[in-house]
Design a protein around this motif. Structure first.
Motif, PDB file in Angstrom:
ATOM      1  N   ALA A  15       0.842  -1.208   0.000  1.00  0.00           N
ATOM      2  CA  ALA A  15       0.000   0.000   0.000  1.00  0.00           C
ATOM      3  C   ALA A  15       0.874   1.254   0.000  1.00  0.00           C
ATOM      4  O   ALA A  15       0.545   2.246  -0.667  1.00  0.00           O
ATOM      5  N   ALA A  16       1.986   1.220   0.724  1.00  0.00           N
ATOM      6  CA  ALA A  16       2.904   2.364   0.736  1.00  0.00           C
ATOM      7  C   ALA A  16       3.503   2.580  -0.650  1.00  0.00           C
ATOM      8  O   ALA A  16       3.649   3.726  -1.092  1.00  0.00           O
ATOM      9  N   VAL A  17       3.855   1.492  -1.332  1.00  0.00           N
ATOM     10  CA  VAL A  17       4.369   1.601  -2.707  1.00  0.00           C
ATOM     11  C   VAL A  17       3.353   2.349  -3.565  1.00  0.00           C
ATOM     12  O   VAL A  17       3.696   3.304  -4.270  1.00  0.00           O
ATOM     13  N   LEU A  33       0.167   8.039   4.158  1.00  0.00           N
ATOM     14  CA  LEU A  33       0.711   6.681   4.189  1.00  0.00           C
ATOM     15  C   LEU A  33      -0.040   5.803   5.171  1.00  0.00           C
ATOM     16  O   LEU A  33      -0.464   4.701   4.831  1.00  0.00           O
ATOM     17  N   ALA A  34      -0.199   6.289   6.401  1.00  0.00           N
ATOM     18  CA  ALA A  34      -0.878   5.497   7.433  1.00  0.00           C
ATOM     19  C   ALA A  34      -2.295   5.151   6.988  1.00  0.00           C
ATOM     20  O   ALA A  34      -2.749   4.015   7.148  1.00  0.00           O
ATOM     21  N   LEU A  44       3.147   2.730  11.965  1.00  0.00           N
ATOM     22  CA  LEU A  44       4.006   2.965  10.806  1.00  0.00           C
ATOM     23  C   LEU A  44       5.446   3.194  11.268  1.00  0.00           C
ATOM     24  O   LEU A  44       6.383   2.552  10.773  1.00  0.00           O
ATOM     25  N   TYR A  45       5.637   4.093  12.232  1.00  0.00           N
ATOM     26  CA  TYR A  45       6.977   4.385  12.729  1.00  0.00           C
ATOM     27  C   TYR A  45       7.605   3.167  13.388  1.00  0.00           C
ATOM     28  O   TYR A  45       8.790   2.878  13.189  1.00  0.00           O
ATOM     29  N   ASN A  46       6.825   2.428  14.169  1.00  0.00           N
ATOM     30  CA  ASN A  46       7.354   1.241  14.845  1.00  0.00           C
ATOM     31  C   ASN A  46       7.776   0.159  13.862  1.00  0.00           C
ATOM     32  O   ASN A  46       8.780  -0.514  14.064  1.00  0.00           O
TER      33      ASN A  46
END
Length: 194
Positions: A15-17, A33-34, A44-46
C-alpha cells in the motif's frame, strides 16, 4: 514483552508503494501513508521507521516486483533477442494500461528524490546499472549466438536500450500513445538485426 503486529506488513508495504508511486515522495504525508496502509502513524513508525526509511523499503519492493521480476522471467527463459523484445513489449503494455499516468516509480525517484539525496542517488544509479547490465548481457549473448548484430558493442547497445527504456517511461506520462512508444523501440530494435 512486545505486542505482535496486528497488520500484514507485506500488504502495508504494498500500500505504501502505491501511495508513494501515485503522489511522489514530497507530496505524500505520513498521514496519507498510514491511511493508505490501514495502520496508525505510531504503527508505521514502529514497523518501518520514518517516512524516508519507508520510502526506501517501498522503492526496493517496487524494483523487486517490477524490474527484478521481469529479468527473472525473461533473461534465462528466452533467447536474448526475444528477452529484449518481451521486456519492451511489457513496458509499453504497462505504460498504456497506466490510466493514472504514474509512470515508473524508479524513474520518478531519479527525477524527484535522487538529485537531492546522495543515498537515493546511489540506490537509483545502482538499479539503472542493473537494467543496463541486463540489456548488455542479452546483447552479448545474442552476438555470441548470431541473433544480434556485432556492429555496435554490447556496452553501447546496453546503454542505448537503457536510454530507450527511460524515454518510454517518461514520455508515457504525458503521451501514452502506442504508436509513439512502439516507434521509440523500432529503430533501436533494427540496430540489433544481424
Amino acid at each position: 514483552m512486545a505486542r505482535p503486529r496486528e497488520f500484514d506488513e507485506t500488504a502495508a508495504l504494498d500500500a505504501a508503494v502505491q501511495c508513494f508511486w501515485a503522489r511522489g515522495y514530497e507530496a505524500t504525508s505520513v498521514r496519507d501513508l498510514a491511511e493508505s496502509m490501514g495502520i496508525t502513524g505510531a504503527s508505521l513508525y514502529n514497523a518501518f521507521g520514518d517516512k524516508r526509511a519507508l520510502y526506501r523499503r517501498a522503492l526496493d519492493r517496487y524494483v523487486e516486483q517490477s524490474f527484478l521480476d521481469r529479468v527473472g522471467r525473461f533473461e534465462n527463459q528466452m533467447p536474448p533477442r526475444a528477452a529484449i523484445a518481451a521486456f519492451f513489449n511489457e513496458i509499453i503494455k504497462r505504460s498504456l494500461a497506466d490510466k493514472d499516468r504514474k509512470g515508473c516509480m524508479l524513474v520518478n525517484s531519479a527525477l524527484e528524490v535522487a538529485p537531492h539525496d546522495p543515498e537515493f542517488q546511489r540506490v537509483v544509479a545502482d538499479v539503472l546499472l542493473q537494467v543496463e547490465a541486463f540489456f548488455r548481457r542479452c546483447v552479448a549473448a545474442g552476438q555470441s549466438d548470431g541473433s544480434i548484430s556485432s556492429r555496435q558493442s554490447a556496452e553501447d547497445m546496453g546503454r542505448l536500450l537503457l536510454s530507450t527504456l527511460l524515454g518510454i517511461r517518461v514520455l508515457a506520462r504525458t503521451r501514452p500513445e502506442r504508436a509513439l512508444l512502439e516507434g521509440l523501440v523500432r529503430p533501436v530494435a533494427a540496430l540489433l538485426d544481424p
